[in-house]
Write a protein that holds these residues in place. Sequence first.
Motif, PDB file in Angstrom:
ATOM      1  N   VAL A  81      24.181   0.025  42.915  1.00 42.01           N
ATOM      2  CA  VAL A  81      23.302  -1.214  41.779  1.00 42.01           C
ATOM      3  C   VAL A  81      23.364  -2.040  42.429  1.00 42.01           C
ATOM      4  CG1 VAL A  81      24.371   0.358  39.509  1.00 42.01           C
ATOM      5  CG2 VAL A  81      25.654  -1.602  41.030  1.00 42.01           C
ATOM      6  N   SER A  82      22.457  -2.515  42.098  1.00 41.98           N
ATOM      7  CA  SER A  82      22.147  -4.779  42.431  1.00 41.98           C
ATOM      8  C   SER A  82      23.208  -5.172  42.202  1.00 41.98           C
ATOM      9  CB  SER A  82      20.763  -4.780  42.114  1.00 41.98           C
ATOM     10  OG  SER A  82      20.714  -6.702  42.613  1.00 41.98           O
ATOM     11  N   SER A  83      24.139  -5.473  43.868  1.00 43.24           N
ATOM     12  CA  SER A  83      25.166  -6.933  42.758  1.00 43.24           C
ATOM     13  C   SER A  83      24.730  -7.916  41.799  1.00 43.24           C
ATOM     14  CB  SER A  83      25.591  -7.927  44.370  1.00 43.24           C
ATOM     15  OG  SER A  83      25.752  -6.825  45.863  1.00 43.24           O
ATOM     16  N   ASN A  84      23.143  -8.012  41.240  1.00 41.55           N
ATOM     17  CA  ASN A  84      23.397  -9.098  40.026  1.00 41.55           C
ATOM     18  C   ASN A  84      23.728  -8.322  39.502  1.00 41.55           C
ATOM     19  OD1 ASN A  84      22.632 -11.559  41.780  1.00 41.55           O
ATOM     20  ND2 ASN A  84      20.194 -10.825  41.822  1.00 41.55           N
ATOM     21  N   SER A  85      24.027  -7.318  39.011  1.00 44.92           N
ATOM     22  CA  SER A  85      24.334  -6.644  37.880  1.00 44.92           C
ATOM     23  C   SER A  85      25.601  -6.259  37.622  1.00 44.92           C
ATOM     24  CB  SER A  85      22.883  -5.472  37.646  1.00 44.92           C
ATOM     25  OG  SER A  85      23.388  -4.862  38.760  1.00 44.92           O
ATOM     26  N   LEU A  86      26.315  -6.983  38.464  1.00 42.18           N
ATOM     27  CA  LEU A  86      28.055  -5.718  37.761  1.00 42.18           C
ATOM     28  C   LEU A  86      28.849  -7.228  37.213  1.00 42.18           C
ATOM     29  CD1 LEU A  86      31.250  -5.358  38.949  1.00 42.18           C
ATOM     30  CD2 LEU A  86      28.808  -3.711  38.698  1.00 42.18           C
ATOM     31  N   ALA A  87      29.256  -7.729  36.166  1.00 39.37           N
ATOM     32  CA  ALA A  87      30.338  -8.542  36.114  1.00 39.37           C
ATOM     33  C   ALA A  87      31.596  -8.074  36.213  1.00 39.37           C
ATOM     34  CB  ALA A  87      29.670  -9.143  34.537  1.00 39.37           C
ATOM     35  N   TRP A  88      32.505  -8.617  35.788  1.00 41.60           N
ATOM     36  CA  TRP A  88      33.974  -8.577  35.069  1.00 41.60           C
ATOM     37  C   TRP A  88      34.405  -9.229  33.662  1.00 41.60           C
ATOM     38  CZ3 TRP A  88      36.968  -4.688  37.250  1.00 41.60           C
ATOM     39  CH2 TRP A  88      36.202  -4.424  39.711  1.00 41.60           C
ATOM     40  N   TYR A 140      30.279 -12.748  36.792  1.00 39.30           N
ATOM     41  CA  TYR A 140      29.148 -12.159  37.069  1.00 39.30           C
ATOM     42  C   TYR A 140      28.169 -11.943  38.980  1.00 39.30           C
ATOM     43  CZ  TYR A 140      27.462 -16.788  36.993  1.00 39.30           C
ATOM     44  OH  TYR A 140      26.900 -17.826  38.035  1.00 39.30           O
ATOM     45  N   GLY A 141      27.106 -11.435  38.710  1.00 36.42           N
ATOM     46  CA  GLY A 141      26.482 -11.104  39.983  1.00 36.42           C
ATOM     47  C   GLY A 141      27.152 -10.783  40.646  1.00 36.42           C
ATOM     48  N   ALA A 142      28.196  -9.832  40.677  1.00 37.05           N
ATOM     49  CA  ALA A 142      29.603  -9.031  41.309  1.00 37.05           C
ATOM     50  C   ALA A 142      30.859 -10.655  42.173  1.00 37.05           C
ATOM     51  CB  ALA A 142      28.458  -8.552  43.039  1.00 37.05           C
ATOM     52  N   SER A 143      30.178 -11.608  41.976  1.00 36.98           N
ATOM     53  CA  SER A 143      31.196 -12.046  43.133  1.00 36.98           C
ATOM     54  C   SER A 143      30.807 -13.660  42.691  1.00 36.98           C
ATOM     55  CB  SER A 143      30.781 -12.451  44.138  1.00 36.98           C
ATOM     56  OG  SER A 143      29.227 -12.645  44.336  1.00 36.98           O
ATOM     57  N   PHE A 165      40.901 -16.219  40.372  1.00 37.19           N
ATOM     58  CA  PHE A 165      39.819 -15.082  40.755  1.00 37.19           C
ATOM     59  C   PHE A 165      39.017 -14.887  41.311  1.00 37.19           C
ATOM     60  CE2 PHE A 165      42.188 -13.336  36.705  1.00 37.19           C
ATOM     61  CZ  PHE A 165      42.607 -14.649  35.969  1.00 37.19           C
ATOM     62  N   SER A 166      38.739 -13.339  42.588  1.00 40.82           N
ATOM     63  CA  SER A 166      37.316 -13.543  42.989  1.00 40.82           C
ATOM     64  C   SER A 166      36.672 -11.852  42.630  1.00 40.82           C
ATOM     65  CB  SER A 166      37.542 -13.924  43.976  1.00 40.82           C
ATOM     66  OG  SER A 166      38.504 -13.236  45.178  1.00 40.82           O
ATOM     67  N   GLY A 167      35.058 -12.151  42.564  1.00 42.25           N
ATOM     68  CA  GLY A 167      34.962 -10.411  42.449  1.00 42.25           C
ATOM     69  C   GLY A 167      33.622 -10.373  43.674  1.00 42.25           C
ATOM     70  N   SER A 168      34.133  -9.571  44.798  1.00 38.69           N
ATOM     71  CA  SER A 168      33.644  -8.751  46.037  1.00 38.69           C
ATOM     72  C   SER A 168      32.748  -7.812  46.328  1.00 38.69           C
ATOM     73  CB  SER A 168      33.954  -9.093  46.882  1.00 38.69           C
ATOM     74  OG  SER A 168      35.091  -8.005  46.686  1.00 38.69           O
ATOM     75  N   GLY A 169      31.993  -7.667  46.555  1.00 37.59           N
ATOM     76  CA  GLY A 169      31.695  -5.904  46.807  1.00 37.59           C
ATOM     77  C   GLY A 169      29.679  -5.616  46.841  1.00 37.59           C
ATOM     78  N   SER A 170      29.399  -4.593  46.781  1.00 35.55           N
ATOM     79  CA  SER A 170      27.398  -4.360  46.764  1.00 35.55           C
ATOM     80  C   SER A 170      27.669  -2.963  46.773  1.00 35.55           C
ATOM     81  CB  SER A 170      27.491  -4.602  48.595  1.00 35.55           C
ATOM     82  OG  SER A 170      27.477  -4.127  49.326  1.00 35.55           O
TER      83      SER A 170
END
Lengths: 108, 126
Positions: A29-36, A50-53, A63-68
């Motif tokens: 999936v696009s990293s732009n399309s992932l939220a927590w 939002y947007g993964a990070s 709080f931090s987000g990562s991945g692709s």
Amino acid sequence: EVVLTQSPGTLSLSPGERATLSCRASQSVSSNSLAWYQQKPGQAPRLLIYGASSRTAGIPDRFSGSGSGTDFTLTISRLAPEDFAVYYCQHYGNSLWTFGQGTKVDVK
Amino acid sequence: EVQLVESGGGLVQPGRSLRLSCTGSGLIFGDYAMSWVRQAPGKGLEWVGFIRSKAYGGTTEYAASVNGRFLISRDDSKSIAYLHMNRLKTEDTAVYYCTSGSRVTVFGVIMGLDYWGHGTLVTVSS
């Protein structure tokens, strides 16, 4: 439809410890399309990332987000007492959205 | 401050219909896509559907579990979004949240749900 699998189901940690939550997608999936999101009992969920990070306004920098691609991670660097809750990842596609089943972070 | 307030929940028999309303304040309602998310008792979050803003055609998308039974509409003049639920099943029992967000993609899709209502409980039971 993208299926999101979160692990572990439950994470038992102490305040001050680091929490690492995983969200795996069934297809890239696009990293732009992932939220927590964070949800506490009796409350509506709260958007964290939002947007993964990208952290949303007012969310502490622990709080931090990562991945692709298919693998995404939410990290809480040092758990505060108010961080014990259930966390969900979400994929927001152009026409279909899905949520993971959630990871509960509880007090060890 | 953005507020979303749901109403219309309650007890309904299987096979019947129910309409939920979501009234928005603190935002230019017509500029925002609106979405519904539900949560069965003790369970996780499930996306129901969303409606784009008129700027993106006002089109709708639905989860497979409700497609053909549920319909989302909006009345921007009243700042209200609706969830029309038909042919209700016991598995539709849940708290229904009205949600929205401040960012959209080029396709009018919300990038992360910033705003949530308090939710309204729908119980489908005979």
